[in-house]
Design a protein around this motif. Structure first.
Motif, PDB file in Angstrom:
ATOM      1  N   ARG A   1      12.919  58.012   0.367  1.00 38.40           N
ATOM      2  CA  ARG A   1      13.735  59.009   1.065  1.00 38.40           C
ATOM      3  C   ARG A   1      15.171  58.537   1.231  1.00 38.40           C
ATOM      4  NH1 ARG A   1      16.123  60.219   5.579  1.00 38.40           N
ATOM      5  NH2 ARG A   1      15.671  58.174   6.434  1.00 38.40           N
ATOM      6  N   ARG A   2      15.344  57.269   1.577  1.00 44.33           N
ATOM      7  CA  ARG A   2      16.678  56.758   1.898  1.00 44.33           C
ATOM      8  C   ARG A   2      17.464  56.348   0.652  1.00 44.33           C
ATOM      9  NH1 ARG A   2      18.943  55.135   6.609  1.00 44.33           N
ATOM     10  NH2 ARG A   2      16.968  55.361   7.714  1.00 44.33           N
TER      11      ARG A   2
ATOM     12  N   SER B   1      13.218  66.306   3.829  1.00 44.18           N
ATOM     13  CA  SER B   1      14.552  65.731   3.668  1.00 44.18           C
ATOM     14  C   SER B   1      15.468  66.056   4.842  1.00 44.18           C
ATOM     15  CB  SER B   1      15.195  66.247   2.374  1.00 44.18           C
ATOM     16  OG  SER B   1      15.527  67.619   2.482  1.00 44.18           O
ATOM     17  N   GLY B   2      15.010  66.917   5.752  1.00 47.18           N
ATOM     18  CA  GLY B   2      15.830  67.315   6.890  1.00 47.18           C
ATOM     19  C   GLY B   2      16.584  68.611   6.672  1.00 47.18           C
TER      20      GLY B   2
ATOM     21  N   THR C   1      18.287  59.146  11.312  1.00 44.58           N
ATOM     22  CA  THR C   1      17.419  59.402  10.171  1.00 44.58           C
ATOM     23  C   THR C   1      18.123  60.150   9.043  1.00 44.58           C
ATOM     24  OG1 THR C   1      15.560  59.545  11.723  1.00 44.58           O
ATOM     25  CG2 THR C   1      15.165  60.328   9.502  1.00 44.58           C
ATOM     26  N   ILE C   2      18.884  61.196   9.366  1.00 42.60           N
ATOM     27  CA  ILE C   2      19.488  62.009   8.312  1.00 42.60           C
ATOM     28  C   ILE C   2      20.975  62.249   8.524  1.00 42.60           C
ATOM     29  CG2 ILE C   2      17.352  63.200   7.697  1.00 42.60           C
ATOM     30  CD1 ILE C   2      18.161  65.504   9.471  1.00 42.60           C
TER      31      ILE C   2
END
Length: 379
Positions: free
Chosen positions: A44-45, A122-123, A200-201
């Motif tokens: 994800r990151r 993914s937000g 987080t995002i």
């Protein structure tokens, strides 16, 4: 696995280098669960990533990574593609997050208004509604809004519900769980939810602490220290709205809170601001000057005691108003007419990355952080 805000049960891993694969005190199932989260968080990151790159990010062995990738693919959380080698070299399979593999609903609650969002892994926001609340039937109205959102997106894999509120009770969570087809909600206070969204995002860096100020009916602050939200005894950290501030020594809430702004500019202009409309008004400019003069005191205190890498300001007010407030704060800190000494150093200030301070977004992330992604204590 429940994310415990009061302290991590897992060993923290450094931001750089491979984390340890041997963890004392964790059962086999817990280690496997954590390793899955490590791989998914790395993808994800930093993704897309090959198996070799995942090994460098996670410190896990090749066979272990392969097994985890197979499981994540079966659960439709990741996808794979062929990456061409540089200069005509060998190709490799790379793995990327599949955002549509999981969805979550987050709800932000104030006394008489709320906001609900539906986000993917993914937000990204896929749906947003605003809720008019009646304190006498808050649970019923929240349930109705969540139910309607679930019904509109019945084909999506919605894994949970998060709630960001400062006055939500365990009994209310029990009532929601009894009404809803979604599992019992995860609950955090507003500032912690906002910090989780930034962590987080959002755009905030990983180094140093982070302070978040939320301006709403009242004024609150939250702190992210070494990646972990800090709440203090009984969750009282960040109650800056009760501070006596400014040269006139008045409570911050009475000068910066929304009721002060509404009484200054009038109901119609205030409603326009909450709808996101930029307005030009001498009365609004006067409120910004007074708000900055009083907000500077707690910001100086944060800089002196915590020295965060950045102080972010979030609100339902338009971006232009927040930017004007931050600009006025930079003017106030150099004004010696009300303060005899210049402030030698203060943390950089900038608007929160998301509208409303990202509170609803952070609430929606709670189910992911409790079931799929690494919680802040381990990320």
């Amino acid at each position: 696995m429940r994310y415990l805000r009061s302290g991590p049960r897992r060993l923290q891993t450094p931001d750089m280098g491979a984390p340890r694969t041997k963890m004392v005190g964790l059962r086999f199932g817990e280690i496997a669960d954590r390793n899955i989260r490590v791989i998914l968080e790395a993808i994800r990151r930093h993704g897309p990533l090959t198996r070799m790159e995942l090994g460098r990010h996670s410190g896990l062995t090749g066979p272990g990574i392969t097994n985890i990738l197979r499981r994540l693919a079966e659960e439709k959380l990741i996808t794979s593609n062929r990456r061409n080698g540089l200069g005509g070299g060998a190709t490799a399979t790379e793995f990327a997050l599949r955002p549509e593999g999981a969805f979550s609903i987050g709800v932000k609650l104030r006394q008489r208004r709320g906001e609900a969002v539906l986000i993917d892994l993914s937000g990204q926001v896929h749906d947003r509604v605003y809720i008019e609340l009646d304190p006498a039937d808050k649970v019923g109205l929240v349930h109705a809004a969540v139910r309607d959102m679930v019904d509109r997106h019945a084909a999506l894999p919605i894994i949970g519900l998060g709630i960001a509120a400062n006055d939500w009770t365990e009994d209310q969570s029990d009532q929601i769980a009894a009404m809803s087809t979604i599992a019992r909600p995860y609950v955090e206070n507003e500032c912690t939810a906002s910090l989780l969204a930034e962590r987080t995002i959002g755009s905030s860096g990983r180094e140093g602490g982070l302070a978040m100020i939320i301006i709403d009916d009242d004024v609150q602050a939250g702190f992210l220290i070494r990646g972990i939200p800090y709440s203090g005894v009984h969750g009282r950290a960040g109650s800056i709205g009760e501070m006596l501030t400014g040269p006139d020594n008045v409570q911050l809430n009475t000068v910066v809170g929304f009721e002060s702004l509404r009484s200054r500019i009038g109901d119609q202009a205030f409603t326009s601001l909450l709808k996101g409309e930029e307005i030009s008004s001498p009365l609004l400019s006067q409120w910004i000057r007074e708000a900055a003069g009083h907000l500077l005191d707690p910001i100086i205190a944060m800089a002196g005691f915590l020295a965060p890498s950045v102080v972010m300001i979030g609100s339902d007010l338009p971006q232009g108003v927040i930017e004007a407030l931050i600009h006025q704060l930079s003017i106030e800190r150099r004004d010696t007419s009300t303060r005899p000494l210049l402030t030698p150093w203060i943390s950089p200030m900038k608007p929160a990355s998301f509208s409303g301070g990202g509170v609803a977004l952070g609430a929606a992330l709670l189910p992911f952080l409790n079931t799929l992604l690494l919680p802040p204590a381990s990320a």
